[in-house]
Each structure stands twice: as C-alpha cells, then as structure tokens.
Design a protein around this motif. Sequence first.
Motif, PDB file in Angstrom:
ATOM      1  N   VAL A   1       0.838  -1.200   0.000  1.00 25.74           N
ATOM      2  CA  VAL A   1       0.000   0.000   0.000  1.00 25.74           C
ATOM      3  C   VAL A   1       0.871   1.248   0.000  1.00 25.74           C
ATOM      4  O   VAL A   1       0.636   2.202  -0.767  1.00 25.74           O
ATOM      5  CB  VAL A   1      -0.950   0.001   1.208  1.00 25.74           C
ATOM      6  CG1 VAL A   1      -1.740   1.313   1.276  1.00 25.74           C
ATOM      7  CG2 VAL A   1      -1.909  -1.186   1.144  1.00 25.74           C
ATOM      8  N   LEU A   2       1.891   1.258   0.838  1.00 25.42           N
ATOM      9  CA  LEU A   2       2.778   2.411   0.909  1.00 25.42           C
ATOM     10  C   LEU A   2       3.542   2.602  -0.406  1.00 25.42           C
ATOM     11  O   LEU A   2       3.722   3.734  -0.863  1.00 25.42           O
ATOM     12  CB  LEU A   2       3.751   2.243   2.068  1.00 25.42           C
ATOM     13  CG  LEU A   2       4.691   3.415   2.333  1.00 25.42           C
ATOM     14  CD1 LEU A   2       3.904   4.699   2.580  1.00 25.42           C
ATOM     15  CD2 LEU A   2       5.592   3.116   3.533  1.00 25.42           C
ATOM     16  N   ARG A   3       3.945   1.500  -1.026  1.00 28.31           N
ATOM     17  CA  ARG A   3       4.648   1.611  -2.306  1.00 28.31           C
ATOM     18  C   ARG A   3       3.729   2.209  -3.371  1.00 28.31           C
ATOM     19  O   ARG A   3       4.154   3.043  -4.177  1.00 28.31           O
ATOM     20  CB  ARG A   3       5.149   0.229  -2.743  1.00 28.31           C
ATOM     21  CG  ARG A   3       5.938   0.273  -4.049  1.00 28.31           C
ATOM     22  CD  ARG A   3       6.490  -1.085  -4.430  1.00 28.31           C
ATOM     23  NE  ARG A   3       6.991  -1.049  -5.798  1.00 28.31           N
ATOM     24  CZ  ARG A   3       6.742  -1.960  -6.718  1.00 28.31           C
ATOM     25  NH1 ARG A   3       5.974  -3.003  -6.424  1.00 28.31           N
ATOM     26  NH2 ARG A   3       7.229  -1.853  -7.936  1.00 28.31           N
ATOM     27  N   PHE A   4       2.476   1.789  -3.400  1.00 27.86           N
ATOM     28  CA  PHE A   4       1.514   2.373  -4.340  1.00 27.86           C
ATOM     29  C   PHE A   4       1.398   3.873  -4.121  1.00 27.86           C
ATOM     30  O   PHE A   4       1.471   4.666  -5.076  1.00 27.86           O
ATOM     31  CB  PHE A   4       0.155   1.700  -4.161  1.00 27.86           C
ATOM     32  CG  PHE A   4      -0.971   2.364  -4.918  1.00 27.86           C
ATOM     33  CD1 PHE A   4      -1.236   2.027  -6.231  1.00 27.86           C
ATOM     34  CD2 PHE A   4      -1.760   3.328  -4.311  1.00 27.86           C
ATOM     35  CE1 PHE A   4      -2.274   2.638  -6.930  1.00 27.86           C
ATOM     36  CE2 PHE A   4      -2.800   3.945  -4.996  1.00 27.86           C
ATOM     37  CZ  PHE A   4      -3.050   3.603  -6.312  1.00 27.86           C
ATOM     38  N   LEU A   5       1.222   4.303  -2.874  1.00 30.25           N
ATOM     39  CA  LEU A   5       1.092   5.725  -2.577  1.00 30.25           C
ATOM     40  C   LEU A   5       2.358   6.484  -2.970  1.00 30.25           C
ATOM     41  O   LEU A   5       2.291   7.601  -3.503  1.00 30.25           O
ATOM     42  CB  LEU A   5       0.791   5.924  -1.094  1.00 30.25           C
ATOM     43  CG  LEU A   5      -0.547   5.382  -0.594  1.00 30.25           C
ATOM     44  CD1 LEU A   5      -0.656   5.565   0.917  1.00 30.25           C
ATOM     45  CD2 LEU A   5      -1.715   6.054  -1.296  1.00 30.25           C
ATOM     46  N   ALA A   6       3.521   5.886  -2.705  1.00 26.60           N
ATOM     47  CA  ALA A   6       4.778   6.557  -3.033  1.00 26.60           C
ATOM     48  C   ALA A   6       4.955   6.693  -4.539  1.00 26.60           C
ATOM     49  O   ALA A   6       5.416   7.746  -5.032  1.00 26.60           O
ATOM     50  CB  ALA A   6       5.951   5.780  -2.423  1.00 26.60           C
TER      51      ALA A   6
ATOM     52  N   CYS B   1       2.576   6.857  -6.785  1.00 29.85           N
ATOM     53  CA  CYS B   1       1.632   7.880  -7.249  1.00 29.85           C
ATOM     54  C   CYS B   1       2.108   9.279  -6.874  1.00 29.85           C
ATOM     55  O   CYS B   1       1.965  10.230  -7.664  1.00 29.85           O
ATOM     56  CB  CYS B   1       0.250   7.613  -6.667  1.00 29.85           C
ATOM     57  SG  CYS B   1      -0.577   6.149  -7.343  1.00 29.85           S
ATOM     58  N   THR B   2       2.668   9.420  -5.695  1.00 26.70           N
ATOM     59  CA  THR B   2       3.198  10.721  -5.280  1.00 26.70           C
ATOM     60  C   THR B   2       4.327  11.157  -6.194  1.00 26.70           C
ATOM     61  O   THR B   2       4.373  12.302  -6.667  1.00 26.70           O
ATOM     62  CB  THR B   2       3.706  10.652  -3.831  1.00 26.70           C
ATOM     63  OG1 THR B   2       2.648  10.228  -2.980  1.00 26.70           O
ATOM     64  CG2 THR B   2       4.198  12.009  -3.368  1.00 26.70           C
ATOM     65  N   GLN B   3       5.257  10.243  -6.454  1.00 20.31           N
ATOM     66  CA  GLN B   3       6.426  10.567  -7.276  1.00 20.31           C
ATOM     67  C   GLN B   3       6.023  11.032  -8.670  1.00 20.31           C
ATOM     68  O   GLN B   3       6.618  11.960  -9.224  1.00 20.31           O
ATOM     69  CB  GLN B   3       7.342   9.355  -7.365  1.00 20.31           C
ATOM     70  CG  GLN B   3       8.586   9.576  -8.214  1.00 20.31           C
ATOM     71  CD  GLN B   3       9.437   8.326  -8.314  1.00 20.31           C
ATOM     72  OE1 GLN B   3       9.205   7.334  -7.615  1.00 20.31           O
ATOM     73  NE2 GLN B   3      10.440   8.353  -9.177  1.00 20.31           N
ATOM     74  N   ARG B   4       4.993  10.395  -9.229  1.00 25.30           N
ATOM     75  CA  ARG B   4       4.591  10.707 -10.608  1.00 25.30           C
ATOM     76  C   ARG B   4       3.393  11.644 -10.674  1.00 25.30           C
ATOM     77  O   ARG B   4       2.836  11.862 -11.746  1.00 25.30           O
ATOM     78  CB  ARG B   4       4.310   9.417 -11.369  1.00 25.30           C
ATOM     79  CG  ARG B   4       5.519   8.487 -11.400  1.00 25.30           C
ATOM     80  CD  ARG B   4       5.308   7.302 -12.296  1.00 25.30           C
ATOM     81  NE  ARG B   4       6.387   6.329 -12.160  1.00 25.30           N
ATOM     82  CZ  ARG B   4       7.576   6.436 -12.739  1.00 25.30           C
ATOM     83  NH1 ARG B   4       7.831   7.486 -13.518  1.00 25.30           N
ATOM     84  NH2 ARG B   4       8.502   5.509 -12.567  1.00 25.30           N
ATOM     85  N   GLN B   5       2.976  12.174  -9.508  1.00 28.29           N
ATOM     86  CA  GLN B   5       1.879  13.135  -9.423  1.00 28.29           C
ATOM     87  C   GLN B   5       0.604  12.574 -10.053  1.00 28.29           C
ATOM     88  O   GLN B   5      -0.085  13.249 -10.829  1.00 28.29           O
ATOM     89  CB  GLN B   5       2.282  14.463 -10.063  1.00 28.29           C
ATOM     90  CG  GLN B   5       3.476  15.119  -9.389  1.00 28.29           C
ATOM     91  CD  GLN B   5       3.841  16.461  -9.988  1.00 28.29           C
ATOM     92  OE1 GLN B   5       3.248  16.930 -10.953  1.00 28.29           O
ATOM     93  NE2 GLN B   5       4.844  17.095  -9.405  1.00 28.29           N
ATOM     94  N   VAL B   6       0.300  11.340  -9.684  1.00 30.41           N
ATOM     95  CA  VAL B   6      -0.905  10.657 -10.170  1.00 30.41           C
ATOM     96  C   VAL B   6      -1.930  10.615  -9.045  1.00 30.41           C
ATOM     97  O   VAL B   6      -1.697   9.983  -8.018  1.00 30.41           O
ATOM     98  CB  VAL B   6      -0.578   9.223 -10.630  1.00 30.41           C
ATOM     99  CG1 VAL B   6      -1.852   8.442 -10.935  1.00 30.41           C
ATOM    100  CG2 VAL B   6       0.320   9.263 -11.859  1.00 30.41           C
ATOM    101  N   PRO B   7      -3.070  11.258  -9.183  1.00 28.47           N
ATOM    102  CA  PRO B   7      -4.130  11.149  -8.168  1.00 28.47           C
ATOM    103  C   PRO B   7      -4.620   9.706  -8.065  1.00 28.47           C
ATOM    104  O   PRO B   7      -4.525   8.935  -9.030  1.00 28.47           O
ATOM    105  CB  PRO B   7      -5.223  12.082  -8.684  1.00 28.47           C
ATOM    106  CG  PRO B   7      -4.536  12.993  -9.652  1.00 28.47           C
ATOM    107  CD  PRO B   7      -3.447  12.185 -10.271  1.00 28.47           C
TER     108      PRO B   7
END
Length: 292
Positions: free
Chosen positions: A165-170, A172-178
């Motif tokens: 879950v944390l990897r998914f959030l990270a 998305c954050t890195q690539r600015q994907v909502p």
Amino acid sequence: MSALSTLLDGLVDYAGLFPPAALPMDAAVRNYAAYRAGAQRGMLARFVLPAARLDEFVREASALEPDGSAWPLSVLAGPGDAPAIGAFNRAHGARWLVDTIEAKATTADDVAALAAAFGRLTVYVEIPVDDALSTLVQAIAQANLRAKIRTGGVTRDAFPAPEAVLRFLAECTQRQVPFKATAGLHHPLRGEYPLTYAPDAERGTMYGFLNVFLAATVLHAGHAPATLLGLIEERDAAAIVADANGISWRGLHASAAQVAQARARFAGSFGSCSFEEPVQDLAALQLLPPRQ
C-alpha cells in the motif's frame, strides 16, 4: 472547516451494490438519496455502479423526486462501454451524470485504450500492486489518468501488505498521479474486523481510511515514504491529532493548507459498500465532523 473535516470532505464513494453489502439496486438508490439529505452528506461523493446496470439504475432512481442537483455517478466500465455511457449522459445528465470511470488494467496498452475511450471523463485505473506497479503508474501518468488500489475484500488474502500500500502511494506521489482506493476501508483505523456482515463472519486485519488518506496527505506534503509504514499500520486513535491548523501523527504534521491541497490534487476518495459504518465509527472515536 477543521483540517479533519477537509480530509473527510467528499471522501466516500457509496458502493452499496458491491460485497459485502451487495444490496439490490432499489435499496442502494434509496440509501444514497437518504445520505445526500443526511447530516453527514459532506462526506459523501459518488454512487458507484457497473455500466451493465445503468438501465436498472434509471428505473429505480426515476421513482425518487429530484433533489435539486445531478447525482454524480462513478461507473465500472471498459472501453467498449464508452458509447453507452455517452448516450446515458446525453439522455440523463441533468439528473444523473457519469463523470467518473473505474476500470482495470494490467498493461500499458490497457491504460492507453482507456484513455482513448474515456479521455474526457475522470478515469481511475485499478492496477495490481506487484512488480508491474511502477510501469503501470508511469503509463497512467503519461495518459493523464488516475490510479486505483484495491485495499481489501471479503477474504484475508484480498488485503495487500502494508508495504505494498505504501509503495503504491509513493509511486503515485512521485509521478503526481491522483488515486482512489476501494474495498476493506469501512473503518477509520486499522484493526481486526469481520470481513463480511454474516453473523459467523471470519475476522481479519483491515486497513483504516484515516491511515491510508493521512499517509497520502503527508506524502504529498513532502515527507519520506520510509517514515510512514507505522502510519499505515496505526491502530491508536490518540496518535492522530487534528485541529484547525492541521493534522499530526507521532510528530509528523500536515498543515490545513497541505491537507486541502492533497485532497484537491492527489487523494481522491474510497469506495465503500457502507456509508453508515464509517460515520458511526468516526462518531465512536469522537472524530465526526460537525453537522452540515
């Protein structure tokens, strides 16, 4: 509005048609209408349904009086459903509007096909949290779409590991994907809960929506992913402190402005087959927003 109210505003997509509730269409439609008029309507976002049930939805929803604004609908669909969804919006958009699509993809070509079919709508692409995650999030970013993670289900093996879950959030954050999340997020905090509503339901460890969306918020505010695994796993409500200035967790802080920015630009919503359960649990924790 407090920072916690901002975090919760429009956070719940009502998915009463789906397990474990699996309500019939008439009951789900009536529930959504009641929630739209209820005291905690500020937490409510879209009504979620499959594209194949749009006609059934119209039959049931037509029996209700219009409430003054179009219901926002999030539809589970594939590229082949695009013509029918366009026709639905032309016929019914003043009262019920499909503004969001949810679809699955396992390859970059799948993502491209969704972008070609639904480019004018908000599209959340559900992807597996596996070795292809980074590649798929990159494809979603390039297509200007949004990502979706499945955070649970009705069996224990449906829940991804906290690290995933944390990897998914990270990513998305890195690539600015909502992003949005779905399944297994009925409760504010991580803990042991029944996996279905059956009297003899198996219990399992479920994620909390506060855990996931606060972690997304502080990631968006610039905190390092390595510091947040404990937040994904947090079970103590006292560890999360919110006021008008922001929200804090064990020394990490997101200001009220950062919470608002994260919700507007990054942390979308979560699908839940229950709206009442999140509200009741927040009330039990004395975290319920003021009546709106």
